[in-house]
Design an enzyme around this catalytic site. Structure first.
Site, PDB file in Angstrom:
ATOM      1  N   ARG A  20       0.829  -1.210   0.000  1.00  0.00           N
ATOM      2  CA  ARG A  20       0.000   0.000   0.000  1.00  0.00           C
ATOM      3  C   ARG A  20       0.865   1.263   0.000  1.00  0.00           C
ATOM      4  O   ARG A  20       0.961   1.973  -0.992  1.00  0.00           O
ATOM      5  CB  ARG A  20      -0.943  -0.015   1.213  1.00  0.00           C
ATOM      6  CG  ARG A  20      -2.101   0.988   1.100  1.00  0.00           C
ATOM      7  CD  ARG A  20      -1.758   2.400   1.543  1.00  0.00           C
ATOM      8  NE  ARG A  20      -1.300   2.490   2.903  1.00  0.00           N
ATOM      9  CZ  ARG A  20      -0.842   3.601   3.455  1.00  0.00           C
ATOM     10  NH1 ARG A  20      -0.754   4.715   2.741  1.00  0.00           N
ATOM     11  NH2 ARG A  20      -0.421   3.617   4.720  1.00  0.00           N
ATOM     12  N   ASP A  21       1.541   1.521   1.077  1.00  0.00           N
ATOM     13  CA  ASP A  21       2.327   2.746   1.204  1.00  0.00           C
ATOM     14  C   ASP A  21       3.527   2.737   0.265  1.00  0.00           C
ATOM     15  O   ASP A  21       3.948   3.791  -0.226  1.00  0.00           O
ATOM     16  CB  ASP A  21       2.792   2.898   2.660  1.00  0.00           C
ATOM     17  CG  ASP A  21       3.336   4.273   2.963  1.00  0.00           C
ATOM     18  OD1 ASP A  21       3.005   5.217   2.232  1.00  0.00           O
ATOM     19  OD2 ASP A  21       4.093   4.416   3.936  1.00  0.00           O
ATOM     20  N   HIS A 213       6.133   4.451  12.711  1.00  0.00           N
ATOM     21  CA  HIS A 213       6.253   4.435  11.253  1.00  0.00           C
ATOM     22  C   HIS A 213       7.272   5.505  10.884  1.00  0.00           C
ATOM     23  O   HIS A 213       6.961   6.698  10.849  1.00  0.00           O
ATOM     24  CB  HIS A 213       4.884   4.750  10.634  1.00  0.00           C
ATOM     25  CG  HIS A 213       4.844   4.688   9.148  1.00  0.00           C
ATOM     26  ND1 HIS A 213       4.052   3.786   8.470  1.00  0.00           N
ATOM     27  CD2 HIS A 213       5.465   5.413   8.191  1.00  0.00           C
ATOM     28  CE1 HIS A 213       4.194   3.958   7.165  1.00  0.00           C
ATOM     29  NE2 HIS A 213       5.054   4.965   6.976  1.00  0.00           N
ATOM     30  N   HIS A 215      10.321   7.230   8.438  1.00  0.00           N
ATOM     31  CA  HIS A 215      10.960   7.399   7.133  1.00  0.00           C
ATOM     32  C   HIS A 215      12.438   7.678   7.361  1.00  0.00           C
ATOM     33  O   HIS A 215      12.843   8.215   8.396  1.00  0.00           O
ATOM     34  CB  HIS A 215      10.293   8.522   6.353  1.00  0.00           C
ATOM     35  CG  HIS A 215       8.994   8.132   5.733  1.00  0.00           C
ATOM     36  ND1 HIS A 215       8.622   8.513   4.461  1.00  0.00           N
ATOM     37  CD2 HIS A 215       7.967   7.373   6.200  1.00  0.00           C
ATOM     38  CE1 HIS A 215       7.435   8.014   4.177  1.00  0.00           C
ATOM     39  NE2 HIS A 215       7.013   7.319   5.212  1.00  0.00           N
ATOM     40  N   CYS A 246       8.584  10.003   0.167  1.00  0.00           N
ATOM     41  CA  CYS A 246       7.840  11.107   0.744  1.00  0.00           C
ATOM     42  C   CYS A 246       7.879  12.275  -0.227  1.00  0.00           C
ATOM     43  O   CYS A 246       8.954  12.807  -0.501  1.00  0.00           O
ATOM     44  CB  CYS A 246       8.446  11.519   2.091  1.00  0.00           C
ATOM     45  SG  CYS A 246       7.620  12.957   2.807  1.00  0.00           S
ATOM     46  N   ASN A 255      10.323   4.941   3.106  1.00  0.00           N
ATOM     47  CA  ASN A 255      10.034   4.110   4.264  1.00  0.00           C
ATOM     48  C   ASN A 255      11.251   3.336   4.773  1.00  0.00           C
ATOM     49  O   ASN A 255      12.153   2.998   4.011  1.00  0.00           O
ATOM     50  CB  ASN A 255       8.944   3.090   3.909  1.00  0.00           C
ATOM     51  CG  ASN A 255       7.593   3.719   3.712  1.00  0.00           C
ATOM     52  OD1 ASN A 255       7.063   4.362   4.599  1.00  0.00           O
ATOM     53  ND2 ASN A 255       7.021   3.541   2.524  1.00  0.00           N
TER      54      ASN A 255
END
Length: 306
Positions: A20-21, A213, A215, A246, A255
């Protein structure tokens, strides 16, 4: 060599967000068959919680327009969790139509990002999520809350911890089961992470209900993860191969790579249930589909012939 450190959990749950991300920012559409194989390969590597897709409007995220088709292509198992992101009640309707048992909603800790990402004020966005969470819980679904920009915002700069706690507790008061704290632009450092988690606990949200979460924009993702683990958190979000970026930070590397996380945890003697060799092979396979090398340092190090 495994050399444990005191103060760490015996086991960590990895919440895999690659499908997904990781894929949502890809410009070239990844075929649904490849996405399904990606999820199956991740599960075969030992990952048990895999956020598969989002029921966002296809106009906003064309890459995830095949959300329903992807879910229908996956075999369900009581040992696997396939949560999906839903932006609103219409997204929840679609998720329920496809038999989803777990969802996530995505809020911001800052006014600026709420307006740019959701086209709403912060209060308006939270008001939009309240009926989604209420309906989902009434349907027996497990609900996760994401709160983004918890360490910094590209328009507002440093984000006060009390501001993050205020938004996060409002989300949890709606009935969410888990809260993922997102350093969306990767500016956080370990002291800030520790202070934020301590503030969440003081506000009544224990570490058993928290996830992190991170980055890796400034190379702090693993250090911040270690700080979170030492503070008592046992659920960590990561993306296989480090895919996903991002769009709000120049040179953002995206990520935390699941392989980099597993390598560190293996070395610390912390169990994850993940087969690193299979996972790295999966990320090399997906990198081939995306037409570029994996940004994961561990994938690169384990790649034969490179």
């Amino acid at each position: 060599m495994r050399v444990p450190l005191e103060g760490l959990p015996e086991r960590v749950t990895i919440y895999e967000v690659g499908p997904r991300d990781g894929l949502q920012n890809e410009k070239a559409i990844v075929p649904v068959a490849d996405k399904a194989e990606f999820v199956v390969r991740l599960a075969d590597a030992g990952l048990r919680t895999i956020e598969t897709t989002s029921f966002v409007h296809p106009r906003w995220v064309p890459q995830l327009a095949d959300a329903g088709e992807l879910l229908d292509a996956l075999s369900r198992s009581p040992h696997l969790r396939y949560p999906v992101l839903v932006p609103n009640e219409r997204g929840l309707d679609r998720a329920l139509d496809h038999g989803v048992a777990e969802i996530a909603v995505f809020a911001s800790a800052t006014e600026s990002f709420a307006r740019r990402n959701l086209n709403r004020t912060l209060d308006e966005s939270l008001a939009m999520f309240a009926p989604v969470v209420e309906r989902a819980r009434a349907e027996g679904l497990w609900v996760r809350a994401y709160v983004s920009m918890v360490c910094g915002d590209p328009w507002e700069g440093d984000v006060p911890i009390e501001q993050v706690v205020s938004v996060a507790t409002r989300m949890m008061d709606m009935g969410c089961s888990q809260l993922s704290l997102g350093d969306t632009i990767g500016v956080g450092t370990p002291g800030q992470v520790t202070a934020l988690i301590e503030a969440m606990v003081a506000a009544g949200v224990g570490t058993g209900r928290l996830a992190v979460h991170f980055h890796d924009t400034y190379g702090q993702a693993l250090a911040n993860t270690l700080a979170a683990l030492r503070a008592g958190v046992t659920t960590v979000d990561a993306s296989a191969g480090g895919i996903g970026g991002c769009p709000y930070a120049e040179s953002a590397t995206g990520n935390l790579a699941t392989e980099d996380l597993v390598w560190m945890l293996d070395g610390l003697g912390v169990e994850t249930g993940v087969d690193l060799a299979k996972l790295a092979a999966t990320s090399r396979w997906m990198a081939g589909r995306l037409g570029r090398p994996s940004p994961s340092r561990v994938v690169q190090a384990l790649s034969p012939g490179d």
